[in-house]
Design an enzyme around this catalytic site. Structure first.
Site, mmCIF file in Angstrom:
data_model
loop_
_atom_site.group_PDB
_atom_site.id
_atom_site.type_symbol
_atom_site.label_atom_id
_atom_site.label_comp_id
_atom_site.label_asym_id
_atom_site.label_seq_id
_atom_site.Cartn_x
_atom_site.Cartn_y
_atom_site.Cartn_z
ATOM 1 N N LYS A 156 0.876 -1.177 0.000
ATOM 2 C CA LYS A 156 0.000 0.000 0.000
ATOM 3 C C LYS A 156 0.908 1.220 0.000
ATOM 4 C CE LYS A 156 -1.364 2.704 2.756
ATOM 5 N NZ LYS A 156 -1.045 3.888 1.909
ATOM 6 N N PRO A 157 1.022 1.883 -1.171
ATOM 7 C CA PRO A 157 1.890 3.061 -1.227
ATOM 8 C C PRO A 157 1.242 4.244 -0.512
ATOM 9 C CG PRO A 157 0.798 2.729 -3.346
ATOM 10 C CD PRO A 157 0.363 1.588 -2.457
ATOM 11 N N ALA A 158 2.026 5.264 -0.227
ATOM 12 C CA ALA A 158 1.495 6.465 0.423
ATOM 13 C C ALA A 158 0.484 7.141 -0.496
ATOM 14 C CB ALA A 158 2.632 7.421 0.751
ATOM 15 N N GLU A 177 11.471 15.754 15.013
ATOM 16 C CA GLU A 177 11.912 15.546 13.639
ATOM 17 C C GLU A 177 11.330 16.683 12.788
ATOM 18 O OE1 GLU A 177 10.381 11.892 11.936
ATOM 19 O OE2 GLU A 177 12.192 11.620 10.750
HETATM 20 P P1 ADP Z 1 4.138 10.610 7.225
HETATM 21 O O1 ADP Z 1 3.798 11.317 8.495
HETATM 22 O O2 ADP Z 1 5.554 10.673 6.840
HETATM 23 O O3 ADP Z 1 3.204 10.861 6.091
HETATM 24 P P2 ADP Z 1 2.770 8.243 8.005
HETATM 25 O O4 ADP Z 1 3.279 7.347 9.066
HETATM 26 O O5 ADP Z 1 1.553 9.044 8.287
HETATM 27 O O6 ADP Z 1 4.008 9.112 7.588
HETATM 28 O O7 ADP Z 1 2.482 7.439 6.676
HETATM 29 C C1 ADP Z 1 3.307 6.421 6.168
HETATM 30 C C2 ADP Z 1 2.441 5.399 5.460
HETATM 31 O O8 ADP Z 1 1.512 4.871 6.401
HETATM 32 C C3 ADP Z 1 1.595 5.921 4.317
HETATM 33 O O9 ADP Z 1 1.503 4.899 3.342
HETATM 34 C C4 ADP Z 1 0.248 6.155 4.961
HETATM 35 O O10 ADP Z 1 -0.833 6.081 4.046
HETATM 36 C C5 ADP Z 1 0.190 4.982 5.906
HETATM 37 N N1 ADP Z 1 -0.693 5.143 7.052
HETATM 38 C C6 ADP Z 1 -0.886 6.228 7.836
HETATM 39 N N2 ADP Z 1 -1.750 5.967 8.836
HETATM 40 C C7 ADP Z 1 -2.128 4.657 8.689
HETATM 41 C C8 ADP Z 1 -2.974 3.763 9.419
HETATM 42 N N3 ADP Z 1 -3.618 4.150 10.521
HETATM 43 N N4 ADP Z 1 -3.100 2.494 8.963
HETATM 44 C C9 ADP Z 1 -2.434 2.075 7.860
HETATM 45 N N5 ADP Z 1 -1.603 2.864 7.154
HETATM 46 C C10 ADP Z 1 -1.445 4.138 7.557
#
Ligand code: ADP
Length: 495
Positions: A186-188, A396
């Site tokens: 699952k990409p960002a 950070e």
């Molecule tokens: P950043 O703050 O650097 O954006 P995150 O930790 O929020 O980092 O996000 C990193 C990855 O985790 C992304 O792919 C984001 O979609 C995913 N993500 C964020 N919150 C959740 C969650 N509760 N469950 C699953 N994936 C998540």
């Protein structure tokens, strides 16, 4: 494609633009779409299919179906497919870089560098997968023989961040596939287009259906997909790169099914310069470790600790370099520092700088939001007179801001460096061999760069301690994450 998609870069191969999920070897649309935007301009790039609980579950089932035959192939066969995929990444480097810069913002030269870095994981694990050796352990019973085998853990899930939209995928997927696992990514939500283009190339390389799945999702959709994958008993391993906060949530969600976990979380890297450092080299290292990707890497130097004797000379020289950094859209020739990923990132960087200035620091270079360049640009910044109480010295920052703290003794530097809940990367510059060994031993970090600002490559174990997580990516250590250990004990051999 809709008219709204015109902000997309022109690609040599337009079929690399994919906006659906790769599920069971097919491109499949989800029930809704979410917008992907260009951080440099705010323009809409594409509407991408948003994964839901049903797709997440179907993807696990596809990965389960694909597992027996993938696991059953020889490591050499799997390696050949990984090598072919790496070749395709390199052949399509220009298009991948264009997509990456469009959705992530980094300068095109850095994006091309990331394509090469991403391919290097596929190449390295294509070979390393052939060296998953077992052991023969002599028995204390002459009637027994015993072996230790290494076997793939099974179906794996990967949740990846936006700062390295391609390399953070191959760094997880390559060792998983080389080990004989099947894997879902699952990409960002900010950067699905690079991930989907990478998946398209995996199909062209000949990866069988279900061996790799890619499920894009919006921010809310990501939570749903995460919940399904974490709760699913058939998913045996979760690899996550992202914030410590989300890492904790995912770890808790995985507890009921006792998944194996690799957690690559936040950092707050100290970059220490001692009086006996090579000044030119330390300045160069600081520029690389701080301003690459606009400071948006988990191993970015977050605070520069500089010894009193070299402080003024170092600041002088670094100020010249920082003032000369060219900030602008990543597509513009000569740009070295691109935009931040979004408005929230910009607000955090600004808040850190404002807090430091309010508490007595000085902006030696920069310090301003650059609204003239676009919605999320910030000046490459050098702050002096920073103290450990300021936010930029503790949290950070994830932006192009270098805060300089002055220290007198090695013991002070070490105490400052270790006074963090994080423990990912630390850097220091010294020519004293005793100090090099002493300090490298004493720093509570998973990675220590000595006289260099660049520490990651495919053959090395990347990862942290403390609140930066656990597990390693890269090197033979990265393959271990995807292997289970099986004991085979044979009795009655003399019967
Ligand atoms: P950043 O703050 O650097 O954006 P995150 O930790 O929020 O980092 O996000 C990193 C990855 O985790 C992304 O792919 C984001 O979609 C995913 N993500 C964020 N919150 C959740 C969650 N509760 N469950 C699953 N994936 C998540």
């Amino acid at each position: 494609m809709s008219e709204a998609d015109t902000a997309l870069p022109a690609l040599h191969d337009a079929s690399l633009l994919r906006t659906e999920a790769l599920l069971g070897g097919e491109w499949v649309s989800g029930p809704s779409r979410f917008a992907v935007c260009n951080p440099a301009t705010g323009e809409h790039l594409a509407g991408v299919s948003c994964g839901d609980a049903e797709q997440a579950r179907l993807m696990v089932e596809a990965a389960e179906r694909a597992l027996p035959s993938w696991r059953g192939r020889s490591a050499r066969e799997r390696g050949l497919l990984l090598s072919r995929w790496a070749q395709l990444l390199r052949q399509n480097a220009d298009d991948l870089a264009q997509l990456m810069t469009a959705e992530q913002g980094k300068p095109l030269a850095e994006a091309r560098g990331e394509v090469s870095y991403a391919a290097s994981f596929l190449e390295w694990y294509a070979e390393e997968g052939k060296r998953v050796y077992g052991e023969t352990i002599p028995s204390s019973d002459s009637n027994k023989r015993q072996w230790v085998w290494r076997q793939p853990v099974g179906v794996c899930a990967a949740i990846t961040p936006w700062n390295f939209p391609l390399a953070m995928i191959t760094r997880k997927v390559a060792p998983a596939l080389a080990a004989g696992c099947t894997v879902m990514v699952k990409p960002a939500e900010q950067t699905p287009l690079t991930a989907l283009a990478c998946a398209e190339l995996a199909l062209r390389a000949g990866l069988p259906a279900g061996v790799l799945g890619v499920l894009p999702a919006s921010a809310d959709g990501s939570i749903t997909v995460g919940q399904v994958w974490c709760a699913h008993p058939s998913v045996r391993h979760l690899s996550f790169t992202g914030s410590t906060e989300v890492g904790r949530i995912l770890m808790a969600q995985c507890a009921p099914t006792l998944k194996r976990l690799s957690m690559e979380l936040g950092g707050q890297a100290p970059f220490i310069v001692f009086d006996d450092a090579d000044l030119d080299s330390a300045v160069e290292g600081a520029v690389q470790a701080k301003y690459r990707n606009s400071g948006q890497t988990c191993i970015s130097a977050n605070r520069l600790l500089v010894q009193a004797g070299i402080h003024d000379a170092f600041v002088e020289r670094l100020a010249e370099r920082v003032a000369g950094l060219h900030v602008g859209p990543g597509t513009q020739a000569g740009v070295q520092v691109g935009p931040l990923i979004d408005a929230a990132a910009l607000a955090k960087v600004k808040a850190h700088v404002d807090d430091a200035l309010a508490l007595g620091a000085t902006a030696r270079v920069g310090g301003q939001v650059r609204g003239d360049l676009g919605p999320t640009f910030f000046d490459p910044t050098l702050l002096v007179g920073v103290t450990p109480k300021m936010r930029c010295a503790v949290e950070e920052t994830f932006g192009p801001v270098a805060p300089v703290l002055k220290f007198d003794t090695e013991a002070q530097a070490l105490a400052l460096a270790n006074a963090s809940e994080y423990g990912l990367a630390a850097y220091f510059y010294s020519r004293d061999i005793g100090r090099v060994i002493r300090l490298a031993e004493a720093l509570e970090y998973g990675m220590v760069g000595v006289n260099t600002g660049l520490i990651s490559s495919a053959e090395l174990p990347f990862g942290g301690v403390k609140q930066s997580g656990f597990g390693r990516e890269g090197g033979h250590h990265g393959l271990e994450e995807y292997l289970d250990t099986k004991l085979v004990c044979v009795g009655d051999v003399n019967a």
